[in-house]
Write an enzyme that holds these catalytic residues in place. Structure first.
Site, PDB file in Angstrom:
ATOM      1  CD  GLN A   1      77.378  84.719  79.110  1.00 15.98           C
ATOM      2  OE1 GLN A   1      77.794  84.186  80.123  1.00 15.98           O
ATOM      3  NE2 GLN A   1      77.211  84.036  77.994  1.00 15.98           N
ATOM      4  CB  SER A   2      81.058  89.940  77.668  1.00 12.09           C
ATOM      5  OG  SER A   2      80.825  90.824  76.579  1.00 12.09           O
TER       6      SER A   2
ATOM      7  CB  ALA B   1      85.689  87.869  70.841  1.00  8.84           C
TER       8      ALA B   1
ATOM      9  CD  GLU C   1      82.458  81.635  77.588  1.00  5.67           C
ATOM     10  OE1 GLU C   1      83.426  81.128  78.163  1.00  5.67           O
ATOM     11  OE2 GLU C   1      81.913  82.682  77.974  1.00  5.67           O
TER      12      GLU C   1
ATOM     13  CG  ASP D   1      80.433  85.762  76.561  1.00  4.48           C
ATOM     14  OD1 ASP D   1      80.942  86.745  75.997  1.00  4.48           O
ATOM     15  OD2 ASP D   1      79.889  84.846  75.929  1.00  4.48           O
TER      16      ASP D   1
ATOM     17  N   GLY E   1      97.326  71.066  91.878  1.00  4.24           N
ATOM     18  CA  GLY E   1      97.833  71.929  92.934  1.00  4.24           C
ATOM     19  C   GLY E   1      98.666  71.165  93.945  1.00  4.24           C
ATOM     20  N   GLY E   2      98.816  71.770  95.113  1.00  8.90           N
ATOM     21  CA  GLY E   2      99.656  71.157  96.135  1.00  8.90           C
ATOM     22  C   GLY E   2      99.062  69.890  96.728  1.00  8.90           C
TER      23      GLY E   2
END
Length: 409
Positions: free
Chosen positions: A17-18, A136, A138, A167, A242-243
């Site tokens: 995949q990657s 390695a 995913e 990936d 987040g903000g």
């Protein structure tokens, strides 16, 4: 009309995949991507098959718009043919285990000798160091890149995300590096190495969590609903972190994806209070300001959910959007694949395959006004052997069947 990368030849020595996700983007941008496969083919041709003896959706959805040749690079003649392919290419991409291409006899120095202008991109699991030779996958990359430790609920285990950030996320980073190297080549005339590690790409996508790790030194993270904070960024469920606080709230009739994600901006609190049937909360000092609401985010979203849980998610969405409140329904994979707007935007596309027939896949997310994309089927194994080996490399008609008999192609 020409394509953005028309005239660029990519030697695609990737699998799973990657790598294929990166070279597929290059193909969509107009590059001529030649996928070099062992005579047995990319392993994903046979993985997760839904039809017997037909290339899997796993393979077809990652290898559109490419050409395929078979080649046993471990044979002497295979090495000679690979040398010629390298000589004729602008980009070479591989995601083998560390050192595998070197052991084939194609070190970076040797590749530069063959073609000084080539951009040679490698995707690996990790950078140089103690993890270099780790295998390695995913979710391994998610685990080691900061994603899993910060995904999930506070009282639960670390979780993988459904997005393939290890990936395909790494593949997109590789595309950026390759395009930058091709651009630099227009000034220098030289190719260069491009190295991208899955752990590094995941970490780049998790940078806000490193922001929060450093903020922890100055006290608890008020934007998180968590009550207790240690010395690590905690898992915080569906909090935006987040903000502007956000949460996924339940809707009717209560199915697994009957949720809407709601962001509560300061300007949005008054219309939300009205939708809840509690207009008095807009002016109540206990609720009127973001500072007043932050310590009780859980209670705030509970109030919102008491309203949303009585309505279908599309009705909730309409009501919130009427007041410009940021929100989005949680779309199931079934809803996405049937979404007319995604089809109209050609991000969900239907493709004809010579053996499987029609299938649905993801289209090109990069929209270039002068480089339109038609997503075509992935190639059959070795479909372009004759076209490339005879028509482009100049092998003879007599040699091709011999190479096949000898296991070279």
């Amino acid at each position: 009309m020409t394509k953005a990368l028309e005239g660029v030849r990519v030697l695609d020595m990737t699998h799973v995949q990657s790598g294929p996700s990166a070279t597929q983007i290059l193909a969509w941008l107009g590059a001529d991507v030649v996928k070099v496969e062992a005579p047995t083919g990319d392993i994903t041709r046979k993985q997760l098959r839904d039809l017997p003896d037909v290339d899997s959706l796993y393979f077809t959805m990652l290898n559109s718009n490419k050409r395929s040749v078979t080649l046993n690079t471990k044979t002497e003649r295979g090495g000679e043919i690979l040398t010629e392919l390298i000589r004729r290419s602008d980009v070479m991409v591989e995601n083998f285990a560390p050192g595998a291409v070197d052991r084939m006899g194609f070190t970076w120095d040797r590749i530069q000798e063959i073609n000084p202008r080539i951009v040679y991109a490698s995707i690996k699991g990790f950078g140089e160091g103690p993890y270099t030779n780790f295998k390695a996958y995913e979710v391994v990359a998610q685990a080691m890149g900061g994603s899993m430790s910060t995904t999930g609920f506070e009282d639960g285990p670390p979780l993988a995300t459904g997005a393939q950030i290890g990936d395909s996320g790494t593949g997109m980073h590789a595309v950026a590096g390759i395009l930058a190297a091709l651009f630099q080549r227009t000034h220098t005339g030289r190719g260069q190495r491009v190295n991208v590690a899955m752990q590094h790409a995941v970490l780049n996508l998790c940078r806000v969590k490193l922001r929060d790790q450093q903020r922890l030194a100055r006290g608890p993270l008020a934007e998180f609903p968590n009550e207790d904070f240690g010395d690590e960024v905690p898992r915080s469920g569906n909090a935006s972190g987040g903000g502007q606080p956000g949460w996924a709230v339940k809707c009717a009739p209560g199915g697994p994806n009957d949720y809407v994600y709601v962001i509560v901006q300061p300007v949005g609190w008054k219309p939300i209070a009205e939708l809840l049937g509690r207009p008095e909360l807009a002016d109540d000092p206990e609720w009127a300001t973001p500072e007043a609401r932050l310590p009780k985010l859980g209670k705030m979203f509970q109030l919102i959910e008491e309203w949303t849980s009585t309505l279908p998610k599309w009705q909730v969405l309409e009501a919130l959007n009427t007041h410009n409140i940021p929100c989005g329904p949680v779309l199931s994979t079934k809803e996405i694949i049937e979404d007319a707007s995604l089809a109209a935007n050609e991000i969900i596309v239907e493709v004809e395959h010579p053996e499987r027939g029609s299938y649905v896949t993801v289209g090109n997310p990069l929209k270039l006004s002068d480089s339109p994309v038609e997503v075509t089927s992935s190639p059959l194994l070795g479909e372009h052997n004759e076209e490339i080996y005879l028509g482009e490399l100049g092998l003879s008609h007599e040699e091709l069947p011999l190479l096949k008999a000898q296991g070279v192609i």
